[in-house]
Design a protein around this motif. Structure first.
Motif, short mmCIF file in Angstrom:
data_model
loop_
_atom_site.label_atom_id
_atom_site.label_comp_id
_atom_site.label_asym_id
_atom_site.label_seq_id
_atom_site.Cartn_x
_atom_site.Cartn_y
_atom_site.Cartn_z
N GLN A 240 0.83 -1.20 0.00
CA GLN A 240 0.00 0.00 0.00
C GLN A 240 0.86 1.25 0.00
N THR A 241 0.72 2.06 -1.04
CA THR A 241 1.33 3.39 -1.09
C THR A 241 0.31 4.41 -0.59
N GLN A 242 0.66 5.68 -0.66
CA GLN A 242 -0.37 6.69 -0.49
C GLN A 242 -1.35 6.59 -1.66
N VAL A 243 -2.54 7.15 -1.45
CA VAL A 243 -3.57 7.12 -2.48
C VAL A 243 -3.98 8.56 -2.82
N TRP A 244 -4.72 8.67 -3.89
CA TRP A 244 -5.24 9.98 -4.31
C TRP A 244 -6.76 9.93 -4.22
N GLY A 245 -7.36 11.00 -3.69
CA GLY A 245 -8.81 11.04 -3.66
C GLY A 245 -9.35 11.83 -2.50
N GLY A 246 -10.65 11.70 -2.28
CA GLY A 246 -11.31 12.40 -1.20
C GLY A 246 -12.73 12.76 -1.55
N LEU A 247 -13.29 13.68 -0.78
CA LEU A 247 -14.71 14.01 -0.84
C LEU A 247 -14.94 15.34 -1.53
N ILE A 248 -15.92 15.34 -2.44
CA ILE A 248 -16.43 16.57 -3.05
C ILE A 248 -17.92 16.61 -2.78
N THR A 249 -18.44 17.76 -2.35
CA THR A 249 -19.89 17.91 -2.20
C THR A 249 -20.40 18.84 -3.30
N ILE A 250 -21.58 18.50 -3.82
CA ILE A 250 -22.12 19.18 -5.01
C ILE A 250 -23.58 19.50 -4.77
N THR A 251 -24.00 20.66 -5.20
CA THR A 251 -25.37 21.13 -4.96
C THR A 251 -26.33 20.68 -6.06
N GLU A 252 -27.61 20.89 -5.78
CA GLU A 252 -28.69 20.35 -6.64
C GLU A 252 -28.57 20.78 -8.09
N ASP A 253 -28.17 22.00 -8.35
CA ASP A 253 -28.17 22.51 -9.72
C ASP A 253 -27.13 21.85 -10.61
N GLN A 254 -26.23 21.06 -10.03
CA GLN A 254 -25.17 20.41 -10.81
C GLN A 254 -25.35 18.89 -10.90
N GLY A 288 -28.70 16.95 -2.73
CA GLY A 288 -27.29 17.29 -2.98
C GLY A 288 -26.53 16.00 -3.17
N LEU A 289 -25.22 16.10 -3.28
CA LEU A 289 -24.44 14.90 -3.57
C LEU A 289 -23.11 14.93 -2.83
N SER A 290 -22.76 13.76 -2.27
CA SER A 290 -21.42 13.53 -1.71
C SER A 290 -20.69 12.60 -2.66
N LEU A 291 -19.57 13.04 -3.19
CA LEU A 291 -18.83 12.28 -4.20
C LEU A 291 -17.47 11.91 -3.67
N LEU A 292 -17.22 10.62 -3.55
CA LEU A 292 -15.89 10.13 -3.17
C LEU A 292 -15.15 9.68 -4.42
N LEU A 293 -13.95 10.19 -4.60
CA LEU A 293 -13.06 9.76 -5.68
C LEU A 293 -11.91 8.97 -5.07
N PHE A 294 -11.44 7.95 -5.78
CA PHE A 294 -10.36 7.11 -5.26
C PHE A 294 -9.48 6.63 -6.40
N TYR A 295 -8.17 6.78 -6.18
CA TYR A 295 -7.21 6.14 -7.08
C TYR A 295 -6.11 5.53 -6.22
N ASP A 296 -5.81 4.27 -6.46
CA ASP A 296 -4.90 3.51 -5.59
C ASP A 296 -3.44 3.73 -5.98
N ALA A 297 -3.04 4.98 -5.92
CA ALA A 297 -1.66 5.41 -6.15
C ALA A 297 -1.59 6.88 -5.73
N PRO A 298 -0.40 7.41 -5.53
CA PRO A 298 -0.31 8.80 -5.07
C PRO A 298 -0.85 9.84 -6.05
N ILE A 311 -16.97 19.78 -12.57
CA ILE A 311 -18.28 20.19 -12.08
C ILE A 311 -18.11 21.19 -10.95
N PRO A 312 -18.78 22.33 -11.02
CA PRO A 312 -18.72 23.27 -9.89
C PRO A 312 -19.17 22.59 -8.60
N HIS A 313 -18.43 22.84 -7.52
CA HIS A 313 -18.69 22.12 -6.27
C HIS A 313 -18.93 23.09 -5.11
N PHE A 314 -19.47 22.53 -4.05
CA PHE A 314 -19.68 23.29 -2.81
C PHE A 314 -18.43 23.20 -1.93
#
Length: 495
Positions: A240-254, A288-298, A311-314
Motif C-alpha cells: 500500500q502506497t499513499q492514495v489519491w482522492g477524497g470528498l467533493i460535495t455538489i449542490t442540486e443545480d449540478q 445534494g451529492l457527496s462524491l468520493l473519488l479514489f485512485y490507488d496510487a499517489p 463540475i462546480p462544487h460546494f
C-alpha cells in the motif's frame, strides 16, 4: 369501526387481561434470561466479563449500534475474552434455548440482526491485528472496525481488501461478502480470505481454511453467522502506497452533470485502481451529492476523473493522502444516531435512464418523507468493473451465489428519529427498490432474480434472494455443524 359501549367495555377488559398476562410473560422471561446471564458469569474465565443494565457504561457500549433501531435492551451483555469462553457461552445458550446476538462493529441496519432482548455478545476484546509478512497475511480480530485495521497495517506498508468508509465493523462486512476500494483489483473481501478461527456451537474452536473444514470455509464466505462465532479472519495483504482522492460535495443545480459523468465513468473507465462513489442525498429539505473519488496510487492519471473535477462544487477535499485518511474523509458516522433502513438493487451497469431514476427517487422520497419525520435519504451508486467477480473461482464462496455476471449493489438508506415512523419508512424503501429494479429491467438488464447483497438488503428480504443457488449447500453445512440450530437463536439471514 363503531362499537357499542358494552362491546367497548368488554374489549377493554380483554385488553387489560392480555396486557397483564404479557407483563407476567416478560417478567418470567427476564428472570429466565437473568439466570442464564448468571450461569455464564460463573462459568467463564476471568478474561471475560458480564454486564447488566443500569449505570454500567460497558453494558451501554455493548448493546449500542450505529442505527438506534438496531439496538435492543439485552438482559445482559457479555464480552468474551477467549475463544474457549465463547464455546462455554454457546453451550449454555443452546442448552437453555436463550436468544442471543453477536455484535462486531454494530453497523447493521436491520433490527435484531446483532441485537437481542436475551444475551448480547460483544466481541470488542478480539481486537488484535497481527501481520505475517512471510505469508502476506493479516490476522484480524472480529471485534474491530476497519479504521483500526488500516491503522495497524499502515506501518508495514500493506493493506487488505476491506471497508470503504469509517466506522464499519470487520465481522459482518466480511461474513456478508465485502465490497471495497480494492475490489476492482482483487475481488470481494471474501475472495481474499485464507482462513478463520471460528467457535462452533458444540464449543469446538476450529481453524478453518480451504484445506481444513473446506465446506465451512465456503459457507463462512458470505454465509453470515449461521455456523458459529468467528473470532479471527486471515486476509491476504497487498503493498500500500499513499492514495489519491477524497470528498467533493455538489449542490442540486449540478446533479445532472454528475449523472452524465457517472454514466461515462462506468462505461469507459477500465483502470482497476480507479473508483468513484457518488451518493445522492436529501437532507435539510434539499437534494445534494457527496462524491468520493479514489485512485490507488499517489497520483491519478490524467483524464479519468476530469468530468467530475470540472463540475462546480460546494466543497472539495481531494489530494494525495494516506489510505486511512481517505477512508475517514467521508463523515459516514454523522448519519448514525437515528433509526435506519437499508435496501438494495443489484444491477449490471449504469445508464442515463437509471441515473435519472435514482436522482428522481432521491427527490421524490426525500420531499415526501420529510413530511413524515424523515431526516436523511441517500442512494449510493457503486460502479465497479463488470469483472469484479472474476478474482475467485465459481463456487468458491456462498456470496456471490453465481459469478456469471458482476453485480453492482445500489444501497438505499433512509433515516428518521422516531419509532412511530418505522412502517412508513420501511415500506417506502421497499417501494423505491422495487421501482428502481423495474427501471433496470426495462433497460434490458437480466437482474429480476439476481442475488441481493445481504449487507444492504432489508430484514424481510427472502433468504433465497440473498443466498440464491448457494442455499442448498449452506443448509447441508448448517445441519453438519449446528444440528441443534443454536445459531438459530440469534438474528440475521437464517437458513
Amino acid at each position: 369501526m363503531r362499537q357499542s359501549l358494552a362491546t367497548a367495555t368488554c374489549l377493554a377488559a380483554i385488553l387489560v387481561n392480555a396486557l397483564s398476562s404479557a407483563a407476567e410473560v416478560v417478567e418470567a422471561r427476564d428472570v429466565s434470561f437473568q439466570t442464564v446471564c448468571q450461569t455464564i458469569e460463573k462459568a467463564v474465565s476471568s478474561a471475560s466479563s458480564v454486564h447488566y443494565p443500569g449505570l454500567d457504561l460497558t453494558y451501554i457500549k455493548d448493546i449500542s449500534h450505529w442505527g438506534t433501531s438496531s439496538t435492543d435492551q439485552a438482559a445482559c451483555s457479555v464480552e468474551p475474552g477467549t475463544a474457549a469462553d465463547i464455546g462455554i457461552i454457546l453451550q449454555i445458550l443452546g442448552a437453555n434455548k436463550t436468544p442471543f446476538a453477536v455484535k462486531g462493529g454494530g453497523h447493521t441496519s436491520n433490527a435484531g440482526f446483532s441485537s437481542t432482548p436475551g444475551v448480547q455478545i460483544a466481541m470488542y476484546k478480539f481486537s488484535s491485528v497481527t501481520y505475517h509478512a512471510d505469508a502476506n497475511v493479516a490476522e484480524v480480530g472480529a471485534g474491530l472496525i476497519w479504521d483500526d485495521v488500516y491503522e495497524a497495517l499502515a506501518p508495514h506498508g500493506v493493506n487488505i481488501v476491506g471497508g470503504r468508509v469509517s466506522g464499519v465493523g470487520v465481522a459482518g462486512f466480511t461474513l456478508g461478502g465485502g465490497y471495497s476500494w480494492k475490489t476492482n483489483q482483487y475481488g470481494l473481501t471474501v475472495d481474499n480470505l485464507t482462513g478463520f478461527e471460528v467457535v462452533l456451537p458444540n464449543g469446538t474452536v476450529a481453524a478453518v481454511s480451504k484445506d481444513s473444514y473446506s465446506d465451512l470455509f465456503f459457507g463462512l464466505k458470505g454465509g453470515f453467522n449461521n455456523f458459529g462465532i468467528v473470532t479471527k479472519f486471515n486476509l491476504t495483504t497487498y503493498p500500500q502506497t499513499q492514495v489519491w482522492g477524497g470528498l467533493i460535495t455538489i449542490t442540486e443545480d449540478q446533479l445532472d452533470k454528475v449523472n452524465d459523468a457517472t454514466v461515462k465513468f462506468s462505461q469507459t473507465v477500465t483502470d482497476p485502481k480507479a473508483q468513484v462513489l457518488p451518493t445522492y442525498n436529501f437532507v435539510l429539505g434539499q437534494p445534494g451529492l457527496s462524491l468520493l473519488l479514489f485512485y490507488d496510487a499517489p497520483t491519478a492519471p490524467a483524464g479519468i476523473f476530469d468530468d467530475y473535477l470540472a463540475i462546480p462544487h460546494f466543497t472539495e477535499d481531494v489530494k494525495t493522502r494516506d489510505f486511512l485518511d481517505l477512508v475517514q474523509s467521508f463523515p459516514a458516522n454523522i448519519s448514525g444516531g437515528q433509526r435506519v433502513a437499508f435496501h438494495t438493487v443489484s444491477l449490471l451497469s449504469y445508464t442515463d435512464k437509471i441515473m435519472d431514476a435514482i436522482l428522481n427517487e432521491t427527490k421524490f422520497w426525500g420531499s415526501r418523507l420529510s413530511l413524515e419525520g424523515g431526516t436523511f435519504f441517500s442512494y449510493d451508486v457503486e460502479p465497479f468493473l463488470s469483472s469484479l467477480f472474476s478474482h475467485a473461482p465459481e463456487g468458491s464462496s456462498a456470496y456471490p451465489p453465481s459469478r456469471a455476471q458482476g453485480l453492482l449493489p445500489l444501497n438505499i438508506f433512509f433515516g428518521w428519529p422516531f419509532e412511530i415512523s418505522d412502517d412508513i419508512m420501511q415500506d417506502a424503501v421497499r417501494q423505491s427498490a422495487a421501482h428502481l429494479t423495474q427501471v433496470v429491467i426495462d433497460e434490458g438488464q437480466d437482474i429480476a432474480d439476481a442475488a441481493l447483497y445481504g449487507n444492504y438488503a432489508i430484514f424481510d428480504t427472502p433468504t433465497e434472494r440473498v443466498f440464491g443457488a448457494s442455499l442448498p449447500k449452506l443448509k447441508e453445512i448448517k445441519v453438519k455443524y449446528d444440528p441443534e440450530n443454536v445459531m438459530g437463536l440469534t438474528g440475521g439471514w437464517k437458513i
